[in-house]
Design a protein around this motif. Structure first.
Motif, short mmCIF file in Angstrom:
data_model
loop_
_atom_site.label_atom_id
_atom_site.label_comp_id
_atom_site.label_asym_id
_atom_site.label_seq_id
_atom_site.Cartn_x
_atom_site.Cartn_y
_atom_site.Cartn_z
N LEU A 187 18.44 5.21 4.28
CA LEU A 187 18.44 4.22 3.20
C LEU A 187 17.68 2.96 3.60
N VAL A 188 17.84 2.53 4.85
CA VAL A 188 17.11 1.36 5.34
C VAL A 188 15.60 1.64 5.33
N ALA A 189 15.21 2.85 5.75
CA ALA A 189 13.79 3.21 5.75
C ALA A 189 13.23 3.20 4.34
N LEU A 190 14.02 3.69 3.38
CA LEU A 190 13.59 3.69 1.98
C LEU A 190 13.45 2.26 1.48
N PHE A 191 14.40 1.41 1.84
CA PHE A 191 14.31 -0.01 1.45
C PHE A 191 13.03 -0.63 2.01
N GLU A 192 12.76 -0.39 3.28
CA GLU A 192 11.60 -1.02 3.92
C GLU A 192 10.29 -0.53 3.32
N GLN A 193 10.22 0.76 2.95
CA GLN A 193 9.02 1.27 2.29
C GLN A 193 8.78 0.53 0.98
N THR A 194 9.85 0.36 0.22
CA THR A 194 9.73 -0.32 -1.07
C THR A 194 9.42 -1.80 -0.88
N TRP A 195 10.06 -2.41 0.10
CA TRP A 195 9.87 -3.84 0.37
C TRP A 195 8.40 -4.14 0.69
N HIS A 196 7.78 -3.31 1.50
CA HIS A 196 6.39 -3.54 1.90
C HIS A 196 5.43 -3.37 0.71
N ALA A 197 5.83 -2.56 -0.26
CA ALA A 197 4.97 -2.35 -1.44
C ALA A 197 5.21 -3.38 -2.53
N ALA A 198 6.29 -4.15 -2.40
CA ALA A 198 6.68 -5.12 -3.43
C ALA A 198 5.96 -6.46 -3.25
N VAL A 199 6.07 -7.30 -4.28
CA VAL A 199 5.40 -8.60 -4.30
C VAL A 199 6.43 -9.72 -4.22
N PRO A 200 6.24 -10.70 -3.31
CA PRO A 200 7.18 -11.83 -3.24
C PRO A 200 7.31 -12.53 -4.58
N LEU A 201 8.50 -13.02 -4.86
CA LEU A 201 8.76 -13.62 -6.17
C LEU A 201 7.79 -14.74 -6.50
N GLY A 202 7.47 -15.60 -5.54
CA GLY A 202 6.62 -16.75 -5.81
C GLY A 202 5.14 -16.43 -5.88
N ALA A 203 4.76 -15.17 -5.59
CA ALA A 203 3.34 -14.81 -5.58
C ALA A 203 2.94 -14.20 -6.91
N ASP A 204 1.67 -14.38 -7.26
CA ASP A 204 1.14 -13.75 -8.46
C ASP A 204 1.02 -12.25 -8.21
N ARG A 205 1.31 -11.47 -9.26
CA ARG A 205 1.13 -10.04 -9.14
C ARG A 205 -0.35 -9.72 -9.23
N THR A 206 -0.91 -9.24 -8.14
CA THR A 206 -2.33 -8.99 -8.09
C THR A 206 -2.72 -7.80 -8.97
N LYS A 207 -3.94 -7.83 -9.44
CA LYS A 207 -4.46 -6.74 -10.25
C LYS A 207 -5.42 -5.90 -9.43
N ASP A 208 -5.45 -4.61 -9.74
CA ASP A 208 -6.38 -3.72 -9.07
C ASP A 208 -7.81 -4.18 -9.37
N VAL A 209 -8.62 -4.31 -8.34
CA VAL A 209 -9.98 -4.83 -8.51
C VAL A 209 -10.79 -3.96 -9.45
N ARG A 210 -10.60 -2.66 -9.36
CA ARG A 210 -11.43 -1.74 -10.12
C ARG A 210 -11.00 -1.65 -11.59
N SER A 211 -9.69 -1.56 -11.83
CA SER A 211 -9.21 -1.34 -13.19
C SER A 211 -8.78 -2.62 -13.90
N GLY A 212 -8.44 -3.66 -13.13
CA GLY A 212 -7.93 -4.87 -13.74
C GLY A 212 -6.48 -4.75 -14.20
N LEU A 213 -5.79 -3.68 -13.76
CA LEU A 213 -4.41 -3.45 -14.15
C LEU A 213 -3.45 -4.00 -13.11
N THR A 214 -2.29 -4.44 -13.57
CA THR A 214 -1.23 -4.80 -12.63
C THR A 214 -0.57 -3.51 -12.15
#
Length: 274
Positions: A187-214
């Motif tokens: 469960l901790v490993a699953l949390f860490e995988q998700t955490w690394h893919a997530a965006v900090p609350l105070g940061a803007d959600r970046t868009k994919d350079v190619r598609s322009g999608l969030t």
């Protein structure tokens, strides 16, 4: 002129390679996350048929039935935590009652210098109550990140004990309080995988350079392309079916598509579904 042209060509090639690498990395991370979810689900399923309040011998897992039993156990664990609390809160906007119940426990833990790491879905950024709570938490030293989709709800205390639902789709089945080291580690490993893919609350959600999608828009397209209904896709994203339809309408307009089928074809042709 030729040198400048070669330079532009090299930069363009490098940019294309970089975008491809990011897409490949994102795809690999998504596969790893799905594998992690499956592994955790299998581990939890092994204990799903325990009778209520019946421990495994030695006492490593306890089945909790009823909201009172679950809340009492979580409160005791929150009061005993000494180092770190990891939490995954899917479902989008959290109820005011849940937020009110969490506040004193989180505040007491932070005063004891406990690290609190919380994962919400991207959709909470549009819910005033949950967003306000998340900001309150970060202002006091907690860390909050968001992601389009999340694993099932979980609380992990000091990486030694976890509380998870037996069946996320049927809360009446209750929850499990797990102290089995191997399951908690998964469960901790699953949390860490998700955490690394997530965006900090105070940061803007970046868009994919190619598609322009969030990331949320990409996930919505992927979910609908896999054949899920608006209702099911909405539950996975923590938003309503109405919001799914509104977002999809905007994506169809950007793709200049007159139907969802055409939108899916165009999105695939542009590489948006990778």
């Amino acid at each position: 002129m030729r040198s400048e042209s070669c330079g532009r060509s090299a930069r363009s090639s490098a940019s294309t390679c970089s975008c491809a690498a990011r897409r490949k990395s994102s795809s690999a991370a998504a596969r790893e996350l799905e594998l992690g979810k499956a592994a955790a689900a299998r581990a939890i399923a092994e204990y799903a048929d325990l009778r209520p309040a019946t421990p495994v011998v030695p006492t490593t897992t306890l089945r909790l039935v009823g909201l009172d039993a679950i809340q009492t156990t979580q409160e005791v664990l929150a009061q005993e935590v000494t180092d770190e609390c990891l939490s995954v809160m899917p479902g989008g906007a959290q109820s005011q009652a849940s937020l009110d119940a969490s506040r004193p426990l989180d505040e007491a833990a932070l005063e004891r210098s406990v690290s609190i790491l919380t994962l919400y879905q991207d959709s909470v950024r549009h819910d005033p109550a949950t967003l306000s709570y998340a900001r309150w938490l970060t202002e006091r030293g907690g860390m909050v990140r968001t992601c389009p989709t999340l694993p099932p709800r979980m609380l992990v205390f000091d990486r030694r004990v976890a509380v998870v639902p037996i069946d996320p789709a049927d809360t009446k089945r209750g929850a499990l309080c797990i102290r089995e080291a191997g399951v908690v580690a998964s469960l901790v490993a699953l949390f860490e995988q998700t955490w690394h893919a997530a965006v900090p609350l105070g940061a803007d959600r970046t868009k994919d350079v190619r598609s322009g999608l969030t990331a949320a828009e990409q996930e919505l397209l992927r979910l609908l392309a896999s054949g899920l209904t608006d209702e099911v896709a909405g539950r996975k994203l923590g938003i309503s079916a109405r919001s799914v339809r509104r977002q999809m309408s905007g994506l169809m307009e950007r793709l200049d598509a007159s139907s969802r089928f055409e939108a899916g074809l165009k999105a695939a042709q542009r590489g948006w579904l990778k």
